[in-house]
Design an enzyme around this catalytic site. Structure first.
Site, PDB file in Angstrom:
ATOM      1  N   SER A  96       0.815  -1.220   0.000  1.00 48.60           N
ATOM      2  CA  SER A  96       0.000   0.000   0.000  1.00 48.60           C
ATOM      3  C   SER A  96       0.846   1.266   0.000  1.00 48.60           C
ATOM      4  CB  SER A  96      -0.950   0.008   1.204  1.00 48.60           C
ATOM      5  OG  SER A  96      -1.935  -0.996   1.062  1.00 48.60           O
ATOM      6  N   HIS A 147      -1.578   5.662   8.410  1.00 47.75           N
ATOM      7  CA  HIS A 147      -1.222   4.449   7.666  1.00 47.75           C
ATOM      8  C   HIS A 147      -0.760   4.800   6.254  1.00 47.75           C
ATOM      9  CE1 HIS A 147      -1.923   0.000   6.815  1.00 47.75           C
ATOM     10  NE2 HIS A 147      -1.290   0.021   7.973  1.00 47.75           N
ATOM     11  N   THR A 149      -1.673   4.375   3.055  1.00 44.62           N
ATOM     12  CA  THR A 149      -2.451   4.960   1.956  1.00 44.62           C
ATOM     13  C   THR A 149      -2.711   6.452   2.144  1.00 44.62           C
ATOM     14  OG1 THR A 149      -3.431   2.810   1.474  1.00 44.62           O
ATOM     15  CG2 THR A 149      -4.558   4.748   0.595  1.00 44.62           C
ATOM     16  N   HIS A 285      -6.733  -9.977   3.980  1.00 44.00           N
ATOM     17  CA  HIS A 285      -5.581 -10.690   4.536  1.00 44.00           C
ATOM     18  C   HIS A 285      -6.029 -11.822   5.468  1.00 44.00           C
ATOM     19  CE1 HIS A 285      -2.057  -8.555   3.132  1.00 44.00           C
ATOM     20  NE2 HIS A 285      -2.596  -7.374   3.429  1.00 44.00           N
ATOM     21  N   ASP A 323      -5.912   0.213  -4.540  1.00 44.96           N
ATOM     22  CA  ASP A 323      -4.470   0.255  -4.764  1.00 44.96           C
ATOM     23  C   ASP A 323      -3.910  -1.066  -5.274  1.00 44.96           C
ATOM     24  OD1 ASP A 323      -5.082  -0.911  -2.340  1.00 44.96           O
ATOM     25  OD2 ASP A 323      -3.544   0.135  -1.190  1.00 44.96           O
ATOM     26  N   HIS A 427      -1.579  -9.692  -1.014  1.00 46.16           N
ATOM     27  CA  HIS A 427      -1.810  -8.847  -2.183  1.00 46.16           C
ATOM     28  C   HIS A 427      -1.607  -9.631  -3.474  1.00 46.16           C
ATOM     29  CE1 HIS A 427      -0.630  -5.004   0.306  1.00 46.16           C
ATOM     30  NE2 HIS A 427      -1.625  -5.691   0.845  1.00 46.16           N
TER      31      HIS A 427
END
Length: 469
Positions: A96, A147, A149, A285, A323, A427
């Site tokens: 990210s 975070h 992003t 996740h 993303d 991811h």
């Protein structure tokens, strides 16, 4: 090698090559014909595989008889639509930090870095460029406000993990609205350096919120805002909905988005706002189906807020995307697929809530009862024993599952009941959905690379020139 031209019409012919090669320098000022975007709202459902978008829409349609706001835009042909390549500088599969940096800084960086190149040079984040042009800027998210992003649009950092430092950089650069979780990065009681960052924001003129009530009751619109509502990330939407205390304390992403717009729109020169559904990624996740779909739906409600403003305003570019994909979930074929999928209607708690609520002393019967009460499915005694066997070897290492809880095992068991399966727990390198509405959306072509959006936004708003590109 010929470069693809990101834009159609309205931009100098020379620009096509430079946009797809961010290391080159523009030889002439950038111009855009037609209406400019006064405002930009950039919405990111972090870690959203295509299956997540699809299943959230199916869940809404079957449970409530309506489409998601996102897919309604497709059905009504209201948006320009593209596929986007999401690679980072050092991998086909981005994290990210690198993904947000591609949008934020206009160049691909290595995974783990925020707008910092491998040689140590830095790329100026796009929200700083818009601040310099006189616009207000904000970020809201369902994870920590510091975070990767949100940070990728606002600051530079060698390490995405330096969230205490990122909290200070937001203040340094005057980001006008910051909302999300991450109490540990602002509170003197939790920060390792004991620095009272809340006080520092207050002294700089920010209105500070710590709960939903104070945020919603604040009627002012002329002050910058900091809202930090929880330690770590905010709770999953499905868990929040089942807890009266959380309902009262934690605002929804849509509520934060509305409050941010109400404040930022006061600037006559316009505003830019990033909105992130960050826990979609965390749920992926964990292969946590209820957490995933209900947080995607919560993100979609924020899409509705942004679109409602943009359609009435007429001067706002709305960007809706992700993303990167994560875990590639999907509803799979079987005679009971429809019936099984509909079971998710009645899930009251996430797998995260279940697995963090038991320990090595929990009995199989207790776990069976807990899951049936929380999700309406009846696992077997052997299933319960398999899950509980992991609690003898928990540790505290890792990013998204530091206790090594048996998310995968529970998801495999749940597939028998929901017909939802998973490709992995991390991811993916998939091309992802990208939609745009409003002035500037005409610049979008059907296939783009993530870093191309940086210049597109600058040009759409008419602030791109030799000094900013």
């Amino acid at each position: 090698m010929k470069r693809r031209d990101l834009f159609k019409g309205g931009v100098l012919a020379f620009l096509g090559s430079t946009l797809l090669s961010p290391l080159e320098t523009l030889a002439a000022p950038v111009q855009k014909k037609g209406k400019l975007a006064k405002n930009i709202i950039f919405l990111v459902s972090d870690g959203m595989s295509t299956g997540t978008l699809n299943m959230a829409n199916m869940l809404l349609h079957r449970k409530e008889g309506k489409m998601s706001n996102w897919l309604s835009l497709y059905e009504q042909n209201k948006v320009a639509r593209a596929l986007m390549d999401t690679a980072s500088a050092n991998s086909l599969v981005t994290d990210s930090a690198a993904a947000s940096s591609s949008w934020g800084g206009g160049k691909r960086v290595q995974n783990g870095a925020i707008n910092v190149n491998s040689d140590g040079t830095e790329n100026t984040p796009i929200w700083q460029k818009f601040k310099k042009a006189g616009k207000s800027a904000g970020v809201v998210t369902t994870v920590m406000a510091t975070h990767a992003t949100p940070a990728g649009f606002c600051v530079t950092s060698n390490k995405r993990s330096d969230e205490p430092g990122i909290a200070l950089k937001y203040l340094q650069h005057g980001i006008d609205v910051v909302m999300g979780g991450g109490l540990e990065n602002f509170s003197s009681e939790i920060r390792k350096d004991k620095r009272n960052v809340f006080d520092e924001y207050t002294k700089k003129g920010y209105e500070v919120f710590r709960d939903r009530k104070s945020m919603n009751s604040y009627a002012g619109t002329n002050k910058p805002m900091l809202g930090v509502f929880y330690q770590d990330a905010l709770p999953y939407s499905v868990d929040r909905s089942s807890d009266k205390e959380l309902l009262e304390k934690i605002p929804t992403l849509a509520e934060m988005t509305q409050k941010a717009i109400n404040t930022l729109k006061q600037n006559k020169k316009g505003f830019v706002l990033q909105v992130e559904g960050g826990k979609v990624d965390w749920a992926a996740h964990g292969n946590d189906v209820a957490a995933l779909l209900y947080d995607q739906i919560a993100f979609d409600e924020a899409v509705g807020i942004a679109m409602d403003f943009a359609e009435k305003d007429g001067d706002t570019l709305v960007v809706i995307t992700t993303d990167h994909g994560n875990s590639n979930p999907g509803l799979f074929y079987g005679s009971n697929a429809d019936k099984n999928f509909d079971r998710i209607f009645n899930f009251k708690q996430s797998n995260n809530w279940i697995l963090n609520g038991i320990d090595k002393n929990t009995s199989p019967n207790t776990l069976i009862e807990k899951i049936e009460s929380a999700q309406g499915i009846a696992i077997t005694n052997d299933d319960a024993k398999k899950i509980l066997s992991h609690y003898d070897k928990l540790d505290e290492k890792g990013l998204y599952n530091p206790r090594k809880l048996p998310f995968k095992e529970l998801a495999i068991i749940q597939e028998r009941f929901t017909s939802v399966g998973w490709g992995a727990m991390d991811h993916s390198g998939d091309y992802v959905e990208l939609a745009m509405y409003g002035p500037g959306s005409e610049l979008l072509k059907p296939f783009v690379k993530n870093y191309e959006l940086h210049n597109l936004m600058l040009i759409a708003a008419g602030v791109a020139d030799l000094k900013t590109l």
